[in-house]
Scaffold this motif. Structure first.
Motif, mmCIF file in Angstrom:
data_model
loop_
_atom_site.group_PDB
_atom_site.id
_atom_site.type_symbol
_atom_site.label_atom_id
_atom_site.label_comp_id
_atom_site.label_asym_id
_atom_site.label_seq_id
_atom_site.Cartn_x
_atom_site.Cartn_y
_atom_site.Cartn_z
ATOM 1 N N ARG A 210 0.806 -1.220 0.000
ATOM 2 C CA ARG A 210 0.000 0.000 0.000
ATOM 3 C C ARG A 210 0.841 1.273 0.000
ATOM 4 N NH1 ARG A 210 -2.613 -3.116 -2.176
ATOM 5 N NH2 ARG A 210 -4.533 -1.919 -2.152
ATOM 6 N N ALA A 211 2.163 1.152 -0.117
ATOM 7 C CA ALA A 211 3.023 2.324 -0.310
ATOM 8 C C ALA A 211 3.176 2.563 -1.811
ATOM 9 C CB ALA A 211 4.373 2.105 0.353
ATOM 10 N N ASP A 212 3.952 3.572 -2.188
ATOM 11 C CA ASP A 212 4.107 3.943 -3.588
ATOM 12 C C ASP A 212 5.541 3.677 -4.029
ATOM 13 O OD1 ASP A 212 4.092 5.004 -6.102
ATOM 14 O OD2 ASP A 212 3.693 7.073 -5.495
ATOM 15 N N THR A 213 5.777 2.529 -4.664
ATOM 16 C CA THR A 213 7.141 2.155 -5.028
ATOM 17 C C THR A 213 7.702 3.021 -6.160
ATOM 18 O OG1 THR A 213 6.281 0.420 -6.505
ATOM 19 C CG2 THR A 213 6.888 -0.222 -4.255
ATOM 20 N N ALA A 214 6.860 3.841 -6.783
ATOM 21 C CA ALA A 214 7.362 4.757 -7.809
ATOM 22 C C ALA A 214 7.879 6.058 -7.200
ATOM 23 C CB ALA A 214 6.256 5.063 -8.824
ATOM 24 N N SER A 215 7.613 6.259 -5.924
ATOM 25 C CA SER A 215 8.029 7.486 -5.252
ATOM 26 C C SER A 215 9.459 7.375 -4.742
ATOM 27 C CB SER A 215 7.094 7.771 -4.075
ATOM 28 O OG SER A 215 7.618 8.776 -3.231
ATOM 29 N N GLU A 216 10.129 8.497 -4.646
ATOM 30 C CA GLU A 216 11.495 8.499 -4.135
ATOM 31 C C GLU A 216 11.541 8.307 -2.631
ATOM 32 O OE1 GLU A 216 15.776 9.020 -4.432
ATOM 33 O OE2 GLU A 216 14.178 8.318 -5.720
ATOM 34 N N TRP A 217 10.519 8.780 -1.907
ATOM 35 C CA TRP A 217 10.559 8.741 -0.446
ATOM 36 C C TRP A 217 9.398 7.996 0.186
ATOM 37 C CZ3 TRP A 217 15.084 10.029 1.353
ATOM 38 C CH2 TRP A 217 15.892 10.900 0.615
ATOM 39 N N ASN A 218 8.354 7.697 -0.566
ATOM 40 C CA ASN A 218 7.164 7.063 0.009
ATOM 41 C C ASN A 218 6.985 5.618 -0.443
ATOM 42 O OD1 ASN A 218 6.359 9.408 1.425
ATOM 43 N ND2 ASN A 218 5.465 10.250 -0.452
ATOM 44 N N HIS A 219 8.097 4.932 -0.699
ATOM 45 C CA HIS A 219 8.034 3.564 -1.218
ATOM 46 C C HIS A 219 8.068 2.498 -0.141
ATOM 47 C CE1 HIS A 219 12.331 3.574 -0.383
ATOM 48 N NE2 HIS A 219 12.489 4.610 -1.184
ATOM 49 N N SER A 220 8.388 2.871 1.098
ATOM 50 C CA SER A 220 8.617 1.858 2.138
ATOM 51 C C SER A 220 8.016 2.288 3.459
ATOM 52 C CB SER A 220 10.119 1.611 2.334
ATOM 53 O OG SER A 220 10.732 1.200 1.145
ATOM 54 N N ARG A 221 7.641 1.292 4.230
ATOM 55 C CA ARG A 221 7.157 1.519 5.595
ATOM 56 C C ARG A 221 8.325 1.302 6.556
ATOM 57 N NH1 ARG A 221 3.369 -1.076 4.723
ATOM 58 N NH2 ARG A 221 1.816 0.570 4.442
ATOM 59 N N ARG A 286 -10.161 -6.528 5.968
ATOM 60 C CA ARG A 286 -9.965 -6.125 4.587
ATOM 61 C C ARG A 286 -8.568 -5.540 4.382
ATOM 62 N NH1 ARG A 286 -13.380 -8.385 1.376
ATOM 63 N NH2 ARG A 286 -12.984 -6.746 -0.150
ATOM 64 N N ARG A 287 -8.058 -5.674 3.160
ATOM 65 C CA ARG A 287 -6.774 -5.078 2.825
ATOM 66 C C ARG A 287 -6.929 -3.557 2.789
ATOM 67 N NH1 ARG A 287 -3.092 -7.285 -2.201
ATOM 68 N NH2 ARG A 287 -1.048 -6.679 -1.374
ATOM 69 N N PRO A 288 -6.074 -2.819 3.496
ATOM 70 C CA PRO A 288 -6.217 -1.359 3.507
ATOM 71 C C PRO A 288 -6.061 -0.773 2.108
ATOM 72 C CG PRO A 288 -4.713 -2.102 5.228
ATOM 73 C CD PRO A 288 -4.985 -3.282 4.350
ATOM 74 N N ALA A 289 -6.695 0.372 1.895
ATOM 75 C CA ALA A 289 -6.551 1.067 0.616
ATOM 76 C C ALA A 289 -5.127 1.576 0.466
ATOM 77 C CB ALA A 289 -7.537 2.226 0.531
ATOM 78 N N LYS A 290 -4.680 1.687 -0.772
ATOM 79 C CA LYS A 290 -3.342 2.209 -1.026
ATOM 80 C C LYS A 290 -3.273 3.664 -0.609
ATOM 81 C CE LYS A 290 0.292 2.263 -4.535
ATOM 82 N NZ LYS A 290 0.684 1.849 -5.895
ATOM 83 N N PHE A 291 -2.180 4.052 0.035
ATOM 84 C CA PHE A 291 -2.013 5.430 0.452
ATOM 85 C C PHE A 291 -2.054 6.358 -0.759
ATOM 86 C CE2 PHE A 291 0.491 4.808 4.686
ATOM 87 C CZ PHE A 291 -0.684 4.363 5.274
ATOM 88 N N VAL A 292 -2.693 7.503 -0.580
ATOM 89 C CA VAL A 292 -2.694 8.545 -1.601
ATOM 90 C C VAL A 292 -1.784 9.660 -1.108
ATOM 91 C CG1 VAL A 292 -4.067 10.217 -2.889
ATOM 92 C CG2 VAL A 292 -5.022 7.955 -2.357
ATOM 93 N N PHE A 293 -0.744 9.921 -1.875
ATOM 94 C CA PHE A 293 0.215 10.946 -1.493
ATOM 95 C C PHE A 293 -0.003 12.186 -2.349
ATOM 96 C CE2 PHE A 293 2.243 6.787 -0.894
ATOM 97 C CZ PHE A 293 2.429 6.815 0.475
ATOM 98 N N GLY A 294 0.494 13.317 -1.876
ATOM 99 C CA GLY A 294 0.374 14.574 -2.611
ATOM 100 C C GLY A 294 1.227 14.529 -3.860
ATOM 101 N N ALA A 295 0.639 14.107 -4.969
ATOM 102 C CA ALA A 295 1.416 13.818 -6.177
ATOM 103 C C ALA A 295 2.149 15.034 -6.723
ATOM 104 C CB ALA A 295 0.500 13.253 -7.256
ATOM 105 N N ALA A 296 1.457 16.172 -6.896
ATOM 106 C CA ALA A 296 2.089 17.328 -7.539
ATOM 107 C C ALA A 296 3.196 17.899 -6.679
ATOM 108 C CB ALA A 296 1.037 18.384 -7.832
ATOM 109 N N GLY A 297 2.864 18.168 -5.412
ATOM 110 C CA GLY A 297 3.878 18.728 -4.521
ATOM 111 C C GLY A 297 5.008 17.755 -4.279
ATOM 112 N N ASP A 298 4.640 16.488 -4.179
ATOM 113 C CA ASP A 298 5.640 15.461 -3.940
ATOM 114 C C ASP A 298 6.651 15.410 -5.086
ATOM 115 O OD1 ASP A 298 5.974 12.000 -3.968
ATOM 116 O OD2 ASP A 298 6.505 13.219 -2.252
ATOM 117 N N ALA A 299 6.157 15.437 -6.313
ATOM 118 C CA ALA A 299 7.046 15.355 -7.470
ATOM 119 C C ALA A 299 7.961 16.563 -7.558
ATOM 120 C CB ALA A 299 6.212 15.241 -8.747
ATOM 121 N N ALA A 300 7.410 17.742 -7.279
ATOM 122 C CA ALA A 300 8.235 18.953 -7.347
ATOM 123 C C ALA A 300 9.324 18.937 -6.295
ATOM 124 C CB ALA A 300 7.348 20.185 -7.171
ATOM 125 N N ALA A 301 8.967 18.478 -5.095
ATOM 126 C CA ALA A 301 9.952 18.454 -4.006
ATOM 127 C C ALA A 301 11.025 17.415 -4.249
ATOM 128 C CB ALA A 301 9.237 18.176 -2.677
#
Length: 325
Positions: A210-221, A286-301
């Motif tokens: 449920r993390a975002d493996t495409a993200s630089e910082w939000n891929h792991s718990r 139930r399996r938790p929903a995938k986290f939704v991260f701030g895509a635009a701000g996250d990518a810029a940062a």
């Protein structure tokens, strides 16, 4: 004065191991071996407490495999290869399999167009506890099939020779113990061996689901409890380990605070693994929903970090191939 200081520093430097912190890992494996062998030769030691302790230390043995295959514990390369065989017996699989399966494939997630052999996407039950229980049954065969393909493709003679040596030692010693005492070995050696090997596979699900493996910082718990990370040799700090695979495990806690915490979504820092497992797999059917991260701000940062991501991974790949050679 400078000469005296230099001599004193040289005398204090560890000779056998690269860092003093490695003695913790050596101690873990020594305790584990004693827990495995004592019940075989001392029937009075056969009880559930010893079995439970052996299973727990089997998991820690797999943690040591992970660390050792990133950075060898000893100065001597030959001793590092012998240590791999020792660790392989504890897990009943060749420790060198971690080089292609973890160091090269898992650390890339699916960036190369191929799904990570231990990706959480391999399980999809609605009842989340089944995902946790079943995950090794899917990830294990995929991993070892992938290792065989990588060995055939890469044609690393040193890797293949070491892989076979570890297999012979692990299965040979286990077989010898079973010949000595079949039932004692089956329950007090083989069961813990298999438990640790399966649990280390489950960690991939626990740390990335449920993390975002495409993200630089939000891929792991991350699991940041101090006591937990002491016995786990800082393997709770998983984000910084992925981003800085060449960093020694003893430095991960400080690097996590310095580099990860200011950039990562705080929901991915968990104070307790036990609390997380209870909440996610037992209390929540139930399996938790995938986290939704701030895509635009996250990518810029993350733009400056994304630019160096390929460089860091190339360096980690070079180190992994060097370990295989």
């Amino acid at each position: 004065m400078a000469t005296a200081t230099s001599s004193a520093g040289s005398a204090a430097a560890p000779r056998l191991v690269r860092r003093r912190a490695e003695w913790r890992q050596i101690g873990i494996v020594a305790v584990y071996w004693s827990l495995l062998l004592t019940p075989v030769f001392v029937p009075a030691a056969r009880n559930l407490l010893v079995l439970a302790a052996a299973c727990y230390f089997s998991f820690l043995n797999s943690v040591v495999i992970h660390n050792h295959l990133h950075q060898g514990i000893f100065h001597s390369k030959r001793l590092n290869l012998v240590w791999r065989a020792v660790l392989s017996f504890g897990a009943l699989y060749p420790a060198s399999a971690n080089i292609p399966s973890h160091n090269l494939v898992h650390h890339h997630f699916d960036d190369d167009g191929d799904l990570d052999w231990a990706s959480p996407a391999h399980v999809g039950f609605g009842w989340n506890l089944l995902n946790l229980l079943h995950f090794p049954n899917v990830a294990g065969p995929r991993t070892f099939a992938g290792v065989q393909r990588w060995a055939a493709w890469s044609r690393h003679p040193t890797f293949v020779r070491q892989y076979r040596l570890e297999s012979v030692f692990a299965f040979g010693l286990t077989g010898a113990l079973m010949a000595f005492d079949f039932w004692g070995t089956l329950f007090f050696v083989v069961l813990p061996q298999l438990y640790g090997a399966r649990c280390i596979l489950r960690i991939n699900l626990i740390q990335h689901d449920r993390a975002d493996t495409a993200s630089e910082w939000n891929h792991s718990r991350n699991f940041v409890g101090r006591g937990f990370n002491w016995i786990m040799c800082n393997n709770g700090y998983h984000t910084i380990h992925h981003n800085r695979a060449g960093m020694h495990w003893s430095e991960l806690a400080d690097a996590h605070s310095r580099e990860v915490v200011p950039r990562m979504d705080p929901r991915l820092d968990e104070p307790s693994m036990v609390a997380y497992l209870l909440r996610t797999y037992l209390l929540n059917l139930r399996r938790p929903a995938k986290f939704v991260f701030g895509a635009a701000g996250d990518a810029a940062a993350q733009l400056p970090e994304l630019a160096s991501r390929a460089v860091r991974r190339a360096e980690a790949d070079a180190a992994a191939v060097a370990e295989a050679s």
